[in-house]
Design a protein around this motif. Structure first.
Motif, PDB file in Angstrom:
ATOM      1  N   PHE A 162       0.820  -1.212   0.000  1.00  0.00           N
ATOM      2  CA  PHE A 162       0.000   0.000   0.000  1.00  0.00           C
ATOM      3  C   PHE A 162       0.851   1.258   0.000  1.00  0.00           C
ATOM      4  O   PHE A 162       0.687   2.136  -0.832  1.00  0.00           O
ATOM      5  N   GLU A 163       1.791   1.329   0.920  1.00  0.00           N
ATOM      6  CA  GLU A 163       2.589   2.540   1.070  1.00  0.00           C
ATOM      7  C   GLU A 163       3.949   2.173   1.641  1.00  0.00           C
ATOM      8  O   GLU A 163       4.051   1.474   2.645  1.00  0.00           O
ATOM      9  N   ARG A 164       4.993   2.616   0.973  1.00  0.00           N
ATOM     10  CA  ARG A 164       6.336   2.355   1.478  1.00  0.00           C
ATOM     11  C   ARG A 164       6.665   3.301   2.625  1.00  0.00           C
ATOM     12  O   ARG A 164       6.073   4.359   2.757  1.00  0.00           O
ATOM     13  N   GLY A 165       7.605   2.912   3.455  1.00  0.00           N
ATOM     14  CA  GLY A 165       7.979   3.709   4.620  1.00  0.00           C
ATOM     15  C   GLY A 165       8.557   2.869   5.728  1.00  0.00           C
ATOM     16  O   GLY A 165       9.275   3.355   6.597  1.00  0.00           O
ATOM     17  N   ALA A 166       8.278   1.543   5.688  1.00  0.00           N
ATOM     18  CA  ALA A 166       8.753   0.657   6.747  1.00  0.00           C
ATOM     19  C   ALA A 166      10.264   0.459   6.716  1.00  0.00           C
ATOM     20  O   ALA A 166      10.846   0.005   7.704  1.00  0.00           O
ATOM     21  N   ALA A 167      10.911   0.804   5.618  1.00  0.00           N
ATOM     22  CA  ALA A 167      12.371   0.674   5.554  1.00  0.00           C
ATOM     23  C   ALA A 167      13.061   1.545   6.600  1.00  0.00           C
ATOM     24  O   ALA A 167      14.185   1.252   7.020  1.00  0.00           O
ATOM     25  N   ALA A 168      12.401   2.615   7.014  1.00  0.00           N
ATOM     26  CA  ALA A 168      12.968   3.504   8.033  1.00  0.00           C
ATOM     27  C   ALA A 168      12.707   3.002   9.454  1.00  0.00           C
ATOM     28  O   ALA A 168      13.159   3.623  10.416  1.00  0.00           O
ATOM     29  N   GLY A 169      11.995   1.893   9.584  1.00  0.00           N
ATOM     30  CA  GLY A 169      11.632   1.380  10.901  1.00  0.00           C
ATOM     31  C   GLY A 169      12.796   0.999  11.794  1.00  0.00           C
ATOM     32  O   GLY A 169      12.828   1.379  12.972  1.00  0.00           O
ATOM     33  N   ALA A 177      15.903   2.035  12.040  1.00  0.00           N
ATOM     34  CA  ALA A 177      16.623   3.192  12.591  1.00  0.00           C
ATOM     35  C   ALA A 177      15.798   3.887  13.666  1.00  0.00           C
ATOM     36  O   ALA A 177      16.342   4.341  14.686  1.00  0.00           O
ATOM     37  N   ALA A 178      14.476   3.971  13.461  1.00  0.00           N
ATOM     38  CA  ALA A 178      13.620   4.645  14.434  1.00  0.00           C
ATOM     39  C   ALA A 178      13.548   3.860  15.743  1.00  0.00           C
ATOM     40  O   ALA A 178      13.608   4.443  16.836  1.00  0.00           O
ATOM     41  N   ILE A 179      13.436   2.540  15.646  1.00  0.00           N
ATOM     42  CA  ILE A 179      13.395   1.719  16.867  1.00  0.00           C
ATOM     43  C   ILE A 179      14.731   1.782  17.584  1.00  0.00           C
ATOM     44  O   ILE A 179      14.793   1.940  18.805  1.00  0.00           O
ATOM     45  N   ARG A 180      15.810   1.664  16.823  1.00  0.00           N
ATOM     46  CA  ARG A 180      17.144   1.688  17.427  1.00  0.00           C
ATOM     47  C   ARG A 180      17.405   3.019  18.140  1.00  0.00           C
ATOM     48  O   ARG A 180      17.994   3.055  19.225  1.00  0.00           O
ATOM     49  N   ALA A 181      16.968   4.117  17.544  1.00  0.00           N
ATOM     50  CA  ALA A 181      17.176   5.434  18.161  1.00  0.00           C
ATOM     51  C   ALA A 181      16.495   5.502  19.525  1.00  0.00           C
ATOM     52  O   ALA A 181      17.052   6.062  20.481  1.00  0.00           O
ATOM     53  N   MET A 182      15.305   4.925  19.634  1.00  0.00           N
ATOM     54  CA  MET A 182      14.601   4.931  20.909  1.00  0.00           C
ATOM     55  C   MET A 182      15.190   3.920  21.888  1.00  0.00           C
ATOM     56  O   MET A 182      15.220   4.161  23.099  1.00  0.00           O
ATOM     57  N   LEU A 183      15.682   2.805  21.375  1.00  0.00           N
ATOM     58  CA  LEU A 183      16.257   1.779  22.246  1.00  0.00           C
ATOM     59  C   LEU A 183      17.487   2.303  22.975  1.00  0.00           C
ATOM     60  O   LEU A 183      17.669   2.048  24.168  1.00  0.00           O
ATOM     61  N   VAL A 237       8.261  -5.915  13.098  1.00  0.00           N
ATOM     62  CA  VAL A 237       8.201  -5.371  11.741  1.00  0.00           C
ATOM     63  C   VAL A 237       7.075  -4.342  11.580  1.00  0.00           C
ATOM     64  O   VAL A 237       6.209  -4.201  12.438  1.00  0.00           O
ATOM     65  N   GLU A 238       7.143  -3.662  10.434  1.00  0.00           N
ATOM     66  CA  GLU A 238       6.091  -2.779   9.914  1.00  0.00           C
ATOM     67  C   GLU A 238       5.952  -1.445  10.646  1.00  0.00           C
ATOM     68  O   GLU A 238       4.894  -0.800  10.543  1.00  0.00           O
ATOM     69  N   LEU A 239       6.987  -0.983  11.342  1.00  0.00           N
ATOM     70  CA  LEU A 239       6.951   0.396  11.830  1.00  0.00           C
ATOM     71  C   LEU A 239       7.120   1.341  10.640  1.00  0.00           C
ATOM     72  O   LEU A 239       8.065   1.205   9.861  1.00  0.00           O
ATOM     73  N   HIS A 240       6.228   2.298  10.511  1.00  0.00           N
ATOM     74  CA  HIS A 240       6.276   3.332   9.468  1.00  0.00           C
ATOM     75  C   HIS A 240       6.464   4.665  10.180  1.00  0.00           C
ATOM     76  O   HIS A 240       5.495   5.296  10.609  1.00  0.00           O
ATOM     77  N   PRO A 241       7.710   5.123  10.347  1.00  0.00           N
ATOM     78  CA  PRO A 241       7.946   6.362  11.113  1.00  0.00           C
ATOM     79  C   PRO A 241       7.224   7.575  10.556  1.00  0.00           C
ATOM     80  O   PRO A 241       6.863   8.483  11.313  1.00  0.00           O
ATOM     81  N   GLY A 242       6.989   7.591   9.260  1.00  0.00           N
ATOM     82  CA  GLY A 242       6.289   8.721   8.660  1.00  0.00           C
ATOM     83  C   GLY A 242       4.852   8.852   9.100  1.00  0.00           C
ATOM     84  O   GLY A 242       4.245   9.924   8.939  1.00  0.00           O
ATOM     85  N   ARG A 243       4.295   7.802   9.663  1.00  0.00           N
ATOM     86  CA  ARG A 243       2.919   7.832  10.157  1.00  0.00           C
ATOM     87  C   ARG A 243       2.851   7.791  11.681  1.00  0.00           C
ATOM     88  O   ARG A 243       1.766   7.716  12.247  1.00  0.00           O
ATOM     89  N   VAL A 282       3.189   9.101  15.626  1.00  0.00           N
ATOM     90  CA  VAL A 282       2.745  10.294  16.347  1.00  0.00           C
ATOM     91  C   VAL A 282       3.621  10.445  17.581  1.00  0.00           C
ATOM     92  O   VAL A 282       3.542   9.635  18.516  1.00  0.00           O
ATOM     93  N   GLY A 283       4.486  11.441  17.572  1.00  0.00           N
ATOM     94  CA  GLY A 283       5.338  11.682  18.725  1.00  0.00           C
ATOM     95  C   GLY A 283       6.316  10.562  19.022  1.00  0.00           C
ATOM     96  O   GLY A 283       6.817  10.461  20.146  1.00  0.00           O
ATOM     97  N   GLY A 284       6.566   9.711  18.038  1.00  0.00           N
ATOM     98  CA  GLY A 284       7.497   8.612  18.232  1.00  0.00           C
ATOM     99  C   GLY A 284       6.994   7.492  19.119  1.00  0.00           C
ATOM    100  O   GLY A 284       7.777   6.613  19.511  1.00  0.00           O
ATOM    101  N   VAL A 285       5.678   7.461  19.411  1.00  0.00           N
ATOM    102  CA  VAL A 285       5.196   6.482  20.395  1.00  0.00           C
ATOM    103  C   VAL A 285       5.305   5.042  19.886  1.00  0.00           C
ATOM    104  O   VAL A 285       5.542   4.113  20.671  1.00  0.00           O
ATOM    105  N   THR A 286       5.146   4.836  18.565  1.00  0.00           N
ATOM    106  CA  THR A 286       5.250   3.480  18.032  1.00  0.00           C
ATOM    107  C   THR A 286       6.698   3.019  18.040  1.00  0.00           C
ATOM    108  O   THR A 286       6.981   1.840  18.318  1.00  0.00           O
ATOM    109  N   ALA A 287       7.625   3.924  17.747  1.00  0.00           N
ATOM    110  CA  ALA A 287       9.049   3.584  17.828  1.00  0.00           C
ATOM    111  C   ALA A 287       9.445   3.272  19.270  1.00  0.00           C
ATOM    112  O   ALA A 287      10.231   2.340  19.530  1.00  0.00           O
ATOM    113  N   ILE A 288       8.902   4.028  20.218  1.00  0.00           N
ATOM    114  CA  ILE A 288       9.172   3.759  21.635  1.00  0.00           C
ATOM    115  C   ILE A 288       8.626   2.383  22.011  1.00  0.00           C
ATOM    116  O   ILE A 288       9.279   1.614  22.733  1.00  0.00           O
ATOM    117  N   LEU A 289       7.431   2.052  21.514  1.00  0.00           N
ATOM    118  CA  LEU A 289       6.867   0.724  21.752  1.00  0.00           C
ATOM    119  C   LEU A 289       7.757  -0.355  21.134  1.00  0.00           C
ATOM    120  O   LEU A 289       8.012  -1.395  21.759  1.00  0.00           O
TER     121      LEU A 289
END
Length: 281
Positions: free
Chosen positions: A27-34, A36-42, A246-252, A254-261
């Protein structure tokens, strides 16, 4: 980044690595950035490395962060690279913990794990069963990894939790492959069985309710709470031979809460792997 140098007896050591690809997203690309976003919060000073199981990365848990694999825009080449990396991890006696990327990466991850340990039991959290024979003409779609896994004989048991988008085709596929689906209607963690090993765990973040994980490409209301997901994880007692988030889309997000999760789930999975100990056939 090796945080386990002071850990005396790793039982077992864990290898974290990212798979920055979304070429099989439907549907929409963006998960490739997942990853890095998780690692930054970890590794952020926003929080610490402790888990709710009382184990702490770098103190009780030996974990090495390998960074991201240098994936390409070619699925066959990427699959081969993922399989090689997982094989190296298992040869070292360690446990792979992968960060996606879209869910298509789970196929080579499980394929390589099964090559080392034989068919695995899979605990899969998701809003979608990802059992399409192909999706939009792509048999390697992120909507199809568990069809590829099952038809290849890599899963001796597949239990799916959080499913709430079951099409007729996927229902037929589930019956064909003997997939056990624990639906969200009247869901309780008690309805999820305690599974045998060797166990592989795959967490698609859209398995959680969008209120907890808005940063996904396919949000589906009525999903799992964080507490429900953790309760299902904690009741598993057998050795874990691999896992992915899998499937974190940082572009969608909100406040990084999914990356924090996502970072929290890394800690909790690492603690569970450590608590349950190494797999010995």
């Amino acid at each position: 980044m090796d945080l386990g140098s002071d850990y005396k007896q790793p039982m077992p050591a864990i290898r974290l690595f990212g798979l920055p690809t979304d070429i099989n997203s439907s549907f929409e690309r963006g998960a490739a950035a997942g990853p890095a976003a998780i690692r930054a919060m970890l590794w952020s000073d926003r929080g610490n490395r402790a888990s709710e199981l009382g184990r702490e990365i770098g103190v009780d848990i030996a974990l090495t962060d390998d960074g991201d694999l240098s994936l390409t825009e070619d699925t066959a080449q990427d699959d081969a690279m993922i399989r090689r990396h997982v094989a190296y991890v298992h040869e070292d006696g360690e446990i792979p913990l992968a960060l996606g990327g879209d869910h298509a990466v789970t196929f080579p991850l499980v394929e390589a794990t099964a090559a080392c340990h034989g068919p695995v039991t899979i605990l899969h959290f998701d809003a979608h069963p990802d059992l399409y024979d192909d999706f939009a003409g792509n048999p390697r779609s992120h909507a199809s990894p568990f069809a590829r896994i099952c038809e290849s004989g890599h899963a001796k048991r597949l239990v799916q939790v959080g499913i709430r988008t079951l099409t007729n085709h996927c229902r037929e596929q589930a019956a064909r492959f003997g997939v056990e689906i624990v639906p969200m209607t009247d869901f309780s963690p008690d309805r999820v069985p305690v599974l045998g090993g060797p166990l592989y765990i795959s967490i698609d973040l859209d398995g959680l309710d969008p209120s907890a994980a808005p940063g996904v490409a396919h949000p589906e209301p009525g999903g799992l709470t964080v507490r429900e997901l953790l309760a299902v994880l904690y009741k598993q007692t057998v050795p874990i031979v691999g896992a992915d988030i899998v499937e974190l889309h940082p572009g969608r997000d909100v406040g990084g809460v999914t990356a924090i999760l996502g970072a929290k789930l890394v800690r909790e999975l690492a603690a569970l792997i450590d608590r349950n100990g190494p797999y010995r056939p």
